[in-house]
Enzyme design. Structure first.
Site, PDB file in Angstrom:
ATOM      1  N   ARG A  36     -46.881 -71.835 -13.526  1.00 38.15           N
ATOM      2  CA  ARG A  36     -46.379 -72.093 -14.866  1.00 38.15           C
ATOM      3  C   ARG A  36     -47.535 -72.108 -15.846  1.00 38.15           C
ATOM      4  NH1 ARG A  36     -41.147 -75.269 -15.630  1.00 38.15           N
ATOM      5  NH2 ARG A  36     -42.069 -75.362 -17.694  1.00 38.15           N
ATOM      6  N   ALA A  70     -40.997 -74.230  -6.363  1.00 42.76           N
ATOM      7  CA  ALA A  70     -41.078 -74.780  -7.713  1.00 42.76           C
ATOM      8  C   ALA A  70     -39.845 -75.630  -8.011  1.00 42.76           C
ATOM      9  CB  ALA A  70     -41.190 -73.647  -8.731  1.00 42.76           C
ATOM     10  N   TYR A 141     -32.406 -86.645  -8.619  1.00 40.76           N
ATOM     11  CA  TYR A 141     -33.154 -85.586  -7.931  1.00 40.76           C
ATOM     12  C   TYR A 141     -32.384 -85.087  -6.712  1.00 40.76           C
ATOM     13  CZ  TYR A 141     -36.944 -83.450  -5.194  1.00 40.76           C
ATOM     14  OH  TYR A 141     -37.716 -82.586  -4.458  1.00 40.76           O
ATOM     15  N   LYS A 145     -30.726 -81.266  -5.992  1.00 42.70           N
ATOM     16  CA  LYS A 145     -31.046 -80.442  -4.834  1.00 42.70           C
ATOM     17  C   LYS A 145     -29.783 -80.097  -4.041  1.00 42.70           C
ATOM     18  CE  LYS A 145     -35.594 -79.891  -4.812  1.00 42.70           C
ATOM     19  NZ  LYS A 145     -36.244 -78.556  -4.748  1.00 42.70           N
TER      20      LYS A 145
END
Length: 316
Positions: A36, A70, A141, A145
């Site tokens: 990035r 990422a 989180y 996922k």
């Protein structure tokens, strides 16, 4: 030597990605690593931000497999006004946008580094998580996922592109940050730690080099396609045992106080640190038998070797 799969590695400057990039280069994989803005390194190229709708077409040209490390990572103190939405923008929308473009480009396999948090935050003693368990994430989180995994499976079903999902627990290795790094500093400085009596819990961890070895195995292993794998070092530790072995690796024996775990848990709850206490006092185990039997794989290094590599160059 057989031809190596041509790979695109996202997040090649991250904790996992950097070590994986070095391994792929060492083993002569033809690899395009991405970074990035603000994290430029040699031998890598600038990637479109995952939260943007920019095309990955140029980077995907000639690629056979994508390894997607990422992500917006789990943070202990998230200052976002809507943490779940912030995670979804990168970890769900960005991942699936890349996966759709990969499928359209004829990519054969998409290796996705997920998280054990898809399974949940804790296990009952003697009942580890397995790859067959349904998702039960509890935080933003983990939810992001789990949603990315579901979307990736749907894209695979529609297009025929194979997926591989890998769910690691806590990953430790040289350069580790967060709670593990804080624990290393405490042991290095000889601080007394109140976990000497925390001997009955069990936690699965994975050394960075063990995780990298599994990822490399999954790039072209014929049995890995459309599979979900849990990964660990194959030896689960109590908190007290981890601290003692970390101290041994550092050459600075851990100073442990024998405070009853129930008292530690009650004190943590009183100051609003129940989740922290769960990670230190409770169980989180994963069963890697499916991973090992399906791939003929086993962790190449031991816990003690993983800890030794972790502390190299760290504060002593």
């Amino acid at each position: 030597m057989r031809n190596r799969t041509t790979t695109l590695l996202t997040g090649a400057t991250g904790f996992v990605g950097a070590r994986l990039m070095a391994r792929l280069q060492k083993e002569a994989f033809d690899t395009v690593g991405t970074y990035r803005e603000g994290a430029q390194v040699m031998d890598c190229v600038l990637a479109p931000p995952l939260e943007s709708d920019r095309s990955w077409a140029d980077l995907l040209s000639g690629i056979e497999a994508v390894i997607h490390t990422a992500a917006r990572v789990h943070v202990m103190k998230d200052r976002s006004s809507d943490p779940l939405e912030a995670f979804r923008i990168v970890n769900v929308d960005g991942t699936l946008r890349l996966a759709r473009q990969a499928a359209a480009a004829g990519i054969r396999r998409f290796v996705f580094i997920s998280s054990v948090k898809v399974n949940g935050e804790a296990t009952l003693q003697g009942r580890p998580f397995t790859a067959r368990d349904g998702p039960a994430p509890e935080d933003a989180y983990g939810i992001s996922k789990a949603e990315a995994e579901a979307g990736l499976k749907a894209i695979s079903a529609e297009t025929g592109m194979e997926f591989v999902i890998i769910r690691p627990p806590l990953v430790y290795g040289q350069g580790v940050k967060g709670n593990f790094a804080a624990m290393m500093r405490a042991v290095a400085r000889g601080l007394p730690l109140p976990f000497g009596a925390v001997t009955d819990n069990r936690r699965s961890l994975v050394a960075l080099d063990n995780l990298v070895d599994l990822i490399v195995t999954c790039i072209d292993h014929p049995a890995a396609g459309n599979q979900t794998f849990l990964v660990s070092d194959g030896e689960d530790l109590s908190t007290a045992d981890l601290l003692r072995r970390l101290g041994a690796a550092m050459g600075k024996p851990a100073r442990l106080l024998n405070i009853p775990p129930a008292l530690l848990g009650a004190a943590a709850a009183m100051i609003g640190k129940r989740a922290v206490a769960q990670r230190l006092l409770g169980d989180l185990q994963v069963d890697i038998s499916h991973t090992c039997s399906t791939l003929g794989w086993k962790p190449p290094i031991s816990v003690d070797e993983g800890l030794r590599r972790t502390v190299q160059g760290a504060i002593r």
